[in-house]
Enzyme design. Sequence first.
Site, PDB file in Angstrom:
ATOM      1  N   GLY A  21      -8.692   0.218   4.585  1.00 37.56           N
ATOM      2  CA  GLY A  21      -9.877  -0.507   4.137  1.00 37.56           C
ATOM      3  C   GLY A  21     -10.100  -1.620   5.148  1.00 37.56           C
ATOM      4  O   GLY A  21      -9.150  -2.034   5.804  1.00 37.56           O
ATOM      5  N   SER A  46     -10.408   5.503   3.353  1.00 42.57           N
ATOM      6  CA  SER A  46     -10.136   4.568   2.250  1.00 42.57           C
ATOM      7  C   SER A  46     -11.282   4.536   1.235  1.00 42.57           C
ATOM      8  O   SER A  46     -12.429   4.840   1.563  1.00 42.57           O
ATOM      9  CB  SER A  46      -9.945   3.160   2.838  1.00 42.57           C
ATOM     10  OG  SER A  46      -9.920   2.191   1.831  1.00 42.57           O
ATOM     11  N   TYR A  99      -8.414   4.422  -4.632  1.00 41.35           N
ATOM     12  CA  TYR A  99      -7.923   3.318  -5.448  1.00 41.35           C
ATOM     13  C   TYR A  99      -8.536   3.564  -6.813  1.00 41.35           C
ATOM     14  O   TYR A  99      -9.754   3.406  -6.986  1.00 41.35           O
ATOM     15  CB  TYR A  99      -8.397   1.978  -4.886  1.00 41.35           C
ATOM     16  CG  TYR A  99      -7.582   1.480  -3.711  1.00 41.35           C
ATOM     17  CD1 TYR A  99      -6.192   1.495  -3.739  1.00 41.35           C
ATOM     18  CD2 TYR A  99      -8.207   0.957  -2.582  1.00 41.35           C
ATOM     19  CE1 TYR A  99      -5.446   1.017  -2.668  1.00 41.35           C
ATOM     20  CE2 TYR A  99      -7.472   0.476  -1.514  1.00 41.35           C
ATOM     21  CZ  TYR A  99      -6.088   0.510  -1.565  1.00 41.35           C
ATOM     22  OH  TYR A  99      -5.359   0.036  -0.505  1.00 41.35           O
ATOM     23  N   THR A 138      -3.529   6.282  -4.210  1.00 44.12           N
ATOM     24  CA  THR A 138      -2.605   5.196  -3.858  1.00 44.12           C
ATOM     25  C   THR A 138      -2.119   4.527  -5.132  1.00 44.12           C
ATOM     26  O   THR A 138      -2.925   4.074  -5.953  1.00 44.12           O
ATOM     27  CB  THR A 138      -3.313   4.180  -2.933  1.00 44.12           C
ATOM     28  OG1 THR A 138      -3.675   4.857  -1.733  1.00 44.12           O
ATOM     29  CG2 THR A 138      -2.407   3.006  -2.594  1.00 44.12           C
ATOM     30  N   ARG A 191      -0.097 -12.420   0.075  1.00 46.12           N
ATOM     31  CA  ARG A 191      -0.224 -12.372   1.540  1.00 46.12           C
ATOM     32  C   ARG A 191      -0.544 -13.757   2.096  1.00 46.12           C
ATOM     33  O   ARG A 191      -1.713 -14.161   2.147  1.00 46.12           O
ATOM     34  CB  ARG A 191      -1.340 -11.398   1.943  1.00 46.12           C
ATOM     35  CG  ARG A 191      -1.065  -9.975   1.504  1.00 46.12           C
ATOM     36  CD  ARG A 191      -2.168  -9.025   1.901  1.00 46.12           C
ATOM     37  NE  ARG A 191      -1.964  -7.740   1.254  1.00 46.12           N
ATOM     38  CZ  ARG A 191      -2.929  -6.855   1.030  1.00 46.12           C
ATOM     39  NH1 ARG A 191      -4.178  -7.108   1.426  1.00 46.12           N
ATOM     40  NH2 ARG A 191      -2.654  -5.709   0.430  1.00 46.12           N
ATOM     41  N   LYS A 233       0.345   8.244  -2.916  1.00 43.52           N
ATOM     42  CA  LYS A 233       0.714   7.391  -1.773  1.00 43.52           C
ATOM     43  C   LYS A 233       1.364   6.109  -2.276  1.00 43.52           C
ATOM     44  O   LYS A 233       0.821   5.435  -3.151  1.00 43.52           O
ATOM     45  CB  LYS A 233      -0.540   7.047  -0.963  1.00 43.52           C
ATOM     46  CG  LYS A 233      -0.272   6.087   0.189  1.00 43.52           C
ATOM     47  CD  LYS A 233      -1.486   5.958   1.090  1.00 43.52           C
ATOM     48  CE  LYS A 233      -1.213   5.078   2.297  1.00 43.52           C
ATOM     49  NZ  LYS A 233      -1.292   3.656   2.011  1.00 43.52           N
ATOM     50  N   HIS A 280       3.016   0.827   2.245  1.00 42.67           N
ATOM     51  CA  HIS A 280       1.749   0.161   2.535  1.00 42.67           C
ATOM     52  C   HIS A 280       1.905  -0.779   3.739  1.00 42.67           C
ATOM     53  O   HIS A 280       1.262  -1.816   3.838  1.00 42.67           O
ATOM     54  CB  HIS A 280       1.277  -0.623   1.305  1.00 42.67           C
ATOM     55  CG  HIS A 280      -0.213  -0.626   1.111  1.00 42.67           C
ATOM     56  ND1 HIS A 280      -0.843   0.122   0.147  1.00 42.67           N
ATOM     57  CD2 HIS A 280      -1.203  -1.291   1.751  1.00 42.67           C
ATOM     58  CE1 HIS A 280      -2.147  -0.103   0.186  1.00 42.67           C
ATOM     59  NE2 HIS A 280      -2.391  -0.948   1.163  1.00 42.67           N
ATOM     60  N   ASP A 330       4.026   7.193   6.309  1.00 44.57           N
ATOM     61  CA  ASP A 330       3.541   6.123   7.186  1.00 44.57           C
ATOM     62  C   ASP A 330       4.328   4.864   6.907  1.00 44.57           C
ATOM     63  O   ASP A 330       5.104   4.806   5.956  1.00 44.57           O
ATOM     64  CB  ASP A 330       2.031   5.883   7.045  1.00 44.57           C
ATOM     65  CG  ASP A 330       1.638   5.143   5.782  1.00 44.57           C
ATOM     66  OD1 ASP A 330       2.338   4.211   5.353  1.00 44.57           O
ATOM     67  OD2 ASP A 330       0.576   5.495   5.211  1.00 44.57           O
ATOM     68  N   SER A 331       4.125   3.888   7.724  1.00 47.90           N
ATOM     69  CA  SER A 331       4.693   2.527   7.651  1.00 47.90           C
ATOM     70  C   SER A 331       5.628   2.271   8.825  1.00 47.90           C
ATOM     71  O   SER A 331       6.793   2.689   8.816  1.00 47.90           O
ATOM     72  CB  SER A 331       5.419   2.247   6.323  1.00 47.90           C
ATOM     73  OG  SER A 331       4.474   2.211   5.259  1.00 47.90           O
ATOM     74  N   GLY A 332       5.067   1.638   9.837  1.00 47.86           N
ATOM     75  CA  GLY A 332       5.859   1.232  10.994  1.00 47.86           C
ATOM     76  C   GLY A 332       5.747   2.138  12.204  1.00 47.86           C
ATOM     77  O   GLY A 332       6.401   1.882  13.222  1.00 47.86           O
ATOM     78  N   VAL A 333       4.938   3.180  12.126  1.00 48.07           N
ATOM     79  CA  VAL A 333       4.806   4.116  13.262  1.00 48.07           C
ATOM     80  C   VAL A 333       4.000   3.424  14.374  1.00 48.07           C
ATOM     81  O   VAL A 333       2.862   3.002  14.146  1.00 48.07           O
ATOM     82  CB  VAL A 333       4.099   5.409  12.822  1.00 48.07           C
ATOM     83  CG1 VAL A 333       3.861   6.333  14.006  1.00 48.07           C
ATOM     84  CG2 VAL A 333       4.903   6.104  11.725  1.00 48.07           C
TER      85      VAL A 333
HETATM   86  C1  LIG Z   1      -5.734  -3.717   7.111  1.00 48.41           C
HETATM   87  C2  LIG Z   1      -5.122  -2.630   6.302  1.00 48.41           C
HETATM   88  C3  LIG Z   1      -5.842  -2.082   5.263  1.00 48.41           C
HETATM   89  C4  LIG Z   1      -5.302  -1.051   4.502  1.00 48.41           C
HETATM   90  N1  LIG Z   1      -6.059  -0.461   3.523  1.00 48.41           N
HETATM   91  C5  LIG Z   1      -5.554   0.550   2.807  1.00 48.41           C
HETATM   92  C6  LIG Z   1      -6.353   1.227   1.867  1.00 48.41           C
HETATM   93  O1  LIG Z   1      -7.533   0.938   1.718  1.00 48.41           O
HETATM   94  N2  LIG Z   1      -5.775   2.205   1.147  1.00 48.41           N
HETATM   95  C7  LIG Z   1      -4.456   2.560   1.300  1.00 48.41           C
HETATM   96  O2  LIG Z   1      -3.966   3.447   0.595  1.00 48.41           O
HETATM   97  N3  LIG Z   1      -3.702   1.967   2.228  1.00 48.41           N
HETATM   98  C8  LIG Z   1      -4.213   0.984   2.991  1.00 48.41           C
HETATM   99  N4  LIG Z   1      -3.452   0.401   3.955  1.00 48.41           N
HETATM  100  C9  LIG Z   1      -2.070   0.889   4.203  1.00 48.41           C
HETATM  101  C10 LIG Z   1      -2.061   1.997   5.250  1.00 48.41           C
HETATM  102  O3  LIG Z   1      -2.612   3.175   4.738  1.00 48.41           O
HETATM  103  C11 LIG Z   1      -0.629   2.296   5.708  1.00 48.41           C
HETATM  104  O4  LIG Z   1       0.171   2.539   4.592  1.00 48.41           O
HETATM  105  C12 LIG Z   1      -0.042   1.134   6.525  1.00 48.41           C
HETATM  106  O5  LIG Z   1      -0.993   0.640   7.425  1.00 48.41           O
HETATM  107  C13 LIG Z   1       1.195   1.583   7.275  1.00 48.41           C
HETATM  108  O6  LIG Z   1       1.798   0.492   7.906  1.00 48.41           O
HETATM  109  P1  LIG Z   1       1.627   0.196   9.480  1.00 48.41           P
HETATM  110  O7  LIG Z   1       0.169   0.044   9.734  1.00 48.41           O
HETATM  111  O8  LIG Z   1       2.356  -1.098   9.710  1.00 48.41           O
HETATM  112  O9  LIG Z   1       2.220   1.351  10.200  1.00 48.41           O
HETATM  113  C14 LIG Z   1      -3.991  -0.609   4.760  1.00 48.41           C
HETATM  114  C15 LIG Z   1      -3.274  -1.143   5.833  1.00 48.41           C
HETATM  115  C16 LIG Z   1      -3.832  -2.133   6.612  1.00 48.41           C
HETATM  116  C17 LIG Z   1      -3.064  -2.660   7.786  1.00 48.41           C
END
Ligand SMILES: Cc1cc2nc3c(=O)[nH]c(=O)nc-3n(C[C@H](O)[C@H](O)[C@H](O)COP(=O)(O)O)c2cc1C
Length: 386
Positions: A100, A129, A153, A179, A188, A260, A284, A314-317
């Site tokens: 988002g 998103s 969401y 999610t 945050r 998710k 996330h 995902d997360s940290g790639v």
């Molecule tokens: C700015 C931002 C907005 C995000 N918005 C959403 C979202 O709308 N829906 C969702 O399921 N995850 C959202 N996420 C989480 C991402 O889908 C993902 O899980 C996350 O970015 C992974 O971590 P990384 O970017 O550090 O690798 C968001 C992440 C960021 C950084």
Amino acid sequence: MTRYGDYQTEIYAGGLAGHLPAQPVDFASLERKAAEVLPSWIHSYVAGGAGDEHTQRVNVTEFQRWGLVPRMLNGARDRDLSTELFGLTLPHPLFLAPIGVLGLCAQDFHGDLATARACARTGVPMAVSTLTQDPLEDVAAELGDTPGFFQLYTPDDRDLALSLIHRAENAGYRALIVTVDTWVTGWRPRDLNTANFPQLRGYCLANYTSDEAFLRRLPANPAENPSAVVGEWVNVFGRSLGWQDLDWIREATDLPILLKGIQHPDDVRRAKDHGVDGIHCSNHGGRQANGGVPALRMLPEVVEAAGELPVLFDSGVRSGTDAVKALALGAAAVGVGRPYAYALAAGGEHAVAHQLRSLLAEADLLMAVDGYPDLAALRQADLRQL
Ligand SMILES: Cc1cc2nc3c(=O)[nH]c(=O)nc-3n(C[C@H](O)[C@H](O)[C@H](O)COP(=O)(O)O)c2cc1C
């Protein structure tokens, strides 16, 4: 079979003709560039995480704890990166995690569309998103034949939830990613210190303002009263889901459903009992709960509990190397998050396409050098903890 690693040759050949890549290929340079060009309120929202951001940092450093032992003379001249996801055969295992505010990362604030065009050019599926600047139908139209997944969401209004699900189905999305870790926003500090939350300023609500079920909740003439839109969005945004909610979501659609934000193997087993089609292992990016374990650490247990179900991660790639490690730990597909938002900020559609091609090239070349010709071989890889 596409030889993703050939992008390297293209870059070097460009250099011989006097052309340097317009954007960097590595994450650290891209992150610096994005920080220079993004307005501070957007940058802080994208870069920030929950609490002191410890979980966000260890998501990244966890990848460094793993090392792949190369296997030689292994016939990895041609690599097959293809993967199967709920009936889809994809040529490679990369996808874009939903972001988002992606819309705001482009200078014209239509970043969802620009990113979808980059996905169409590279064949990288995009998880779109709920919080986009342009309606989900417009984003889907830019994807062409490249698969899109719609991330939901789940609103606290069943009519609106069903409407979004049916719109996603009609627009041609190939899966629904529900999610489950964000029915309320995590704490945050970066955003709190500047009292900054883009949706409360009316951004990224296009899927709501284009939805009849949402508009019915508003007073007449909402255009004359924009604060009513934001107020109603706050009222409706997050449903604190229970397992029983999966039953009506399941009934509402034939689309494959993924959850998710799952990290515990027992939650995987419960999700399977409720008939989901895949698990999206993620925390996330550390934006929701601080003080957790890195998502990658949970991946092997999640994969084991998922059995036949595909696990997206995902997360940290941050690199193609990270993607290969997640695949070796059992992910069926690997999601890129912040890196592509930074690429979009740095150079729009072209930069996102360049970055995706770079990630694929790095992953492909690593598999070549390390002697792992396909994902099945990677899953059997000799992966050691450092
Ligand atoms: C700015 C931002 C907005 C995000 N918005 C959403 C979202 O709308 N829906 C969702 O399921 N995850 C959202 N996420 C989480 C991402 O889908 C993902 O899980 C996350 O970015 C992974 O971590 P990384 O970017 O550090 O690798 C968001 C992440 C960021 C950084």
